[in-house]
Design an enzyme around this catalytic site. Structure first.
Site, PDB file in Angstrom:
ATOM      1  N   ASN A  10       0.875  -1.174   0.000  1.00 37.01           N
ATOM      2  CA  ASN A  10       0.000   0.000   0.000  1.00 37.01           C
ATOM      3  C   ASN A  10       0.910   1.222   0.000  1.00 37.01           C
ATOM      4  O   ASN A  10       1.375   1.667   1.046  1.00 37.01           O
ATOM      5  CB  ASN A  10      -0.905  -0.029   1.230  1.00 37.01           C
ATOM      6  N   ASP A 148      -9.824   0.862  -4.477  1.00 39.23           N
ATOM      7  CA  ASP A 148     -10.698   1.380  -3.429  1.00 39.23           C
ATOM      8  C   ASP A 148     -12.053   1.812  -3.972  1.00 39.23           C
ATOM      9  O   ASP A 148     -13.044   1.821  -3.253  1.00 39.23           O
ATOM     10  CB  ASP A 148     -10.030   2.591  -2.757  1.00 39.23           C
ATOM     11  N   ASN A 211      -9.737   8.290  10.723  1.00 39.22           N
ATOM     12  CA  ASN A 211      -9.309   9.647  10.386  1.00 39.22           C
ATOM     13  C   ASN A 211      -9.951  10.090   9.077  1.00 39.22           C
ATOM     14  O   ASN A 211     -10.311  11.244   8.892  1.00 39.22           O
ATOM     15  CB  ASN A 211      -7.789   9.710  10.284  1.00 39.22           C
ATOM     16  N   ASP A 283      -7.693  13.748  16.815  1.00 37.89           N
ATOM     17  CA  ASP A 283      -7.876  12.443  17.450  1.00 37.89           C
ATOM     18  C   ASP A 283      -9.237  12.374  18.133  1.00 37.89           C
ATOM     19  O   ASP A 283      -9.504  13.121  19.080  1.00 37.89           O
ATOM     20  CB  ASP A 283      -6.759  12.206  18.468  1.00 37.89           C
ATOM     21  N   CYS A 284     -10.079  11.468  17.683  1.00 34.92           N
ATOM     22  CA  CYS A 284     -11.421  11.326  18.248  1.00 34.92           C
ATOM     23  C   CYS A 284     -11.385  10.954  19.728  1.00 34.92           C
ATOM     24  O   CYS A 284     -12.312  11.271  20.472  1.00 34.92           O
ATOM     25  CB  CYS A 284     -12.196  10.271  17.453  1.00 34.92           C
ATOM     26  N   GLY A 333     -15.087   3.575  14.539  1.00 39.88           N
ATOM     27  CA  GLY A 333     -16.272   2.726  14.549  1.00 39.88           C
ATOM     28  C   GLY A 333     -16.124   1.504  15.431  1.00 39.88           C
ATOM     29  O   GLY A 333     -17.079   1.063  16.075  1.00 39.88           O
ATOM     30  N   ASN A 335     -14.032   1.241  18.108  1.00 38.81           N
ATOM     31  CA  ASN A 335     -13.570   1.504  19.474  1.00 38.81           C
ATOM     32  C   ASN A 335     -14.305   2.609  20.223  1.00 38.81           C
ATOM     33  O   ASN A 335     -14.258   2.637  21.454  1.00 38.81           O
ATOM     34  CB  ASN A 335     -12.078   1.849  19.446  1.00 38.81           C
TER      35      ASN A 335
END
Length: 398
Positions: A10, A148, A211, A283-284, A333, A335
Site C-alpha cells: 500500500n 478502493d 481519520n 484524534d477522536c 467505529g 472503538n
C-alpha cells in the site's frame, strides 16, 4: 514452507505499508510501515512472526530502498520463496475498474489515467508496482490491483451524478466515486455471515469511521450510494477534513478573506474536521474522553455524530427494503462507544435502542451486536482490508 502467501503493498506518496498474509487462513506473517520518505529520517518498522524490529533507511530513502530492505533484510529465505503473488492497493480506478484485476500494461495506463482524480496516491501506487516488478521479476504476471473505488461502481446514475453541467461528467469524469470500498465490501460480507443472510441478499449501512470516514448504502450486496464523492473530502466530518459544506464558503474564503486556492484547500483537507472543531486535535479519543468536561470536545463529537446519523437516516430511505443492520468499523467505529451511542440515539425513531453493556464491551478487537434484543440491529465488525486484498490476489493469481 509449502503454503502460497501474498505480499500486500500500500504505497503512499511518502510511505509504504506492507504485509504478508496467508489468503486461506488469514494468518499474518509480516506487517510493517516504511515512512518519512525523501526526508533525513526515513525509517522502517515491522513485525515478523510476532517479533518487532525497526531500522533507519538512510537520508532521502523512498519506495525502492524500502522494498529492497524488506527483501534483503527482513524476509527469511523461506518466507521469500513462499510469496506467490503481490497485491497492490490502488486508491482510484476511475469508472474503468469495477473489480480487482491482474496488472498488465493496459492496467498501468488505466491507473495513470485515473491519477488526475488521486494525484497524491495513484502515482505512488505506480512506483510501488514498478519496484515490485524489479524486486520480484519472476512474479511479474502475478501482480494484482485492488481498487478502493471498485465496490462503489454499482451506484446508479442518480447517486453518482452531481447537478452540474452534464459535460463535466461526460468530458472530464466529474462524478461521485467513493472510497474505502474494500472495507465496505469486507464488513458487508462479514455481516451477511454473522446474520446468516446470503451475500447477495444483505441490506446494510456500513460506517467506516477513522481519520478518514465514509458511509455506504448496500442493497442486496451491492453499493447503491456512498458519502465520499469526487474526492475523499465530501461527506462525513473526519479527522482533518471538513466533509459536506456549502460550496459558496469557498468563494467567501477567497473573495472576502483573501485566501488563496492553496490555502483554502489546506484548510478544508488538513485543518478542518475534528481538528477544526476542537482547535486541539484530530484524534477522536480526545473528544470522547473529554466529552463531559470540555465544550470543544463535546462540540466536535456532536457535529460528527449528527452528520453521521443524517447520512444513515437518508440511506435507510434509499435502500427501500428491510434493513438488516447498521455496521460500525474502522478505528473510531470499532472503538468509540460514545460515538456509536450518540449516533444511534439520533435514530430512536427507527427503533434503535443501544445496549450499554454490549456497546461498552465492543472495542479493542471485540465485536458483536450492540443493540438491545428484539430491536433493530447495529453491529461492530473489525475491518480487514488486507485479507480482501490477499484473497482477491490469490483468486486471480494462484
Amino acid at each position: 514452507m509449502s503454503q502460497k502467501l501474498v505480499l500486500i503493498l500500500n504505497c503512499g506518496s511518502s510511505s509504504l505499508k506492507f504485509a504478508i498474509l496467508d489468503p486461506v487462513s488469514g494468518a499474518e506473517k509480516l506487517s510493517g510501515l516504511a515512512e518519512a520518505f525523501y526526508l533525513p529520517d526515513a525509517r522502517i518498522k515491522w513485525k515478523l512472526n510476532g517479533e518487532k524490529g525497526n531500522a533507519d533507511l538512510g537520508a532521502g530513502a523512498a519506495h525502492s530502498e524500502a522494498l529492497n530492505f524488506i527483501v534483503s533484510t527482513i524476509l527469511t529465505e523461506d518466507l521469500k520463496n513462499s510469496i506467490a503473488a503481490i497485491g497492490h492497493r490502488v486508491v482510484h480506478g476511475g469508472e474503468k475498474y469495477t473489480k480487482s484485476v491482474v496488472i498488465t500494461d493496459e492496467v498501468i495506463q488505466g491507473i495513470k489515467d485515473a491519477a488526475e482524480f488521486a494525484p497524491l496516491h495513484n502515482p505512488a501506487h505506480l512506483i510501488g508496482i514498478e519496484e515490485a516488478f524489479k524486486a520480484f521479476p519472476h512474479l511479474k504476471d502475478n501482480n494484482v490491483a485492488i481498487f478502493d473505488t471498485a465496490f462503489h461502481q454499482t451506484m446508479p446514475e442518480e447517486a453518482f451524478l452531481y447537478a452540474l453541467p452534464y459535460s463535466l461528467y461526460k468530458e472530464h469524469g466529474v462524478r461521485r466515486y467513493g472510497m474505502h470500498g474494500t472495507s465496505h465490501y469486507f464488513v458487508s460480507r462479514e455481516a451477511a455471515k454473522r446474520l446468516n443472510i446470503a451475500e447477495d441478499k444483505i441490506n446494510v449501512i456500513t460506517c467506516h469511521l477513522g481519520n478518514g470516514a465514509s458511509v455506504a448504502a448496500i442493497r442486496q450486496g451491492k453499493c447503491i450510494d456512498t458519502s465520499m464523492g469526487f474526492t475523499p473530502l465530501e461527506g462525513l466530518v473526519m479527522g482533518t477534513r471538513s466533509g459536506d459544506l456549502d460550496p459558496a464558503i469557498i468563494f467567501y474564503m477567497h473573495n472576502t478573506l483573501g485566501m488563496s486556492v492553496a490555502q483554502i484547500e489546506e484548510t478544508l483537507v488538513k485543518k478542518s474536521g475534528l481538528l477544526g472543531l476542537t482547535e486541539v486535535t484530530s484524534d477522536c479519543r480526545y473528544s470522547e474522553d473529554n466529552y463531559e468536561k470540555e465544550s470543544a470536545a463535546k462540540r466536535a463529537l456532536d457535529v460528527f455524530c449528527y452528520r453521521l446519523a443524517k447520512y444513515i437516516g437518508s440511506y435507510m430511505a434509499i435502500i427501500g427494503e428491510n434493513l438488516d443492520a447498521i455496521v460500525f468499523t474502522g478505528g473510531i467505529g470499532e472503538n468509540a462507544a460514545l460515538v456509536r451511542q450518540i449516533t444511534l440515539n439520533h435514530l430512536k425513531l427507527f427503533g434503535y435502542k443501544i445496549d450499554d453493556e454490549k456497546n461498552s464491551a465492543a472495542r479493542f478487537g471485540n465485536e458483536g451486536v450492540i443493540t438491545a434484543d428484539n430491536t433493530p440491529i447495529a453491529i461492530v465488525i473489525p475491518t480487514n482490508e488486507e485479507l480482501v486484498i490477499a484473497q482477491d490476489t490469490a483468486r486471480l493469481s494462484f
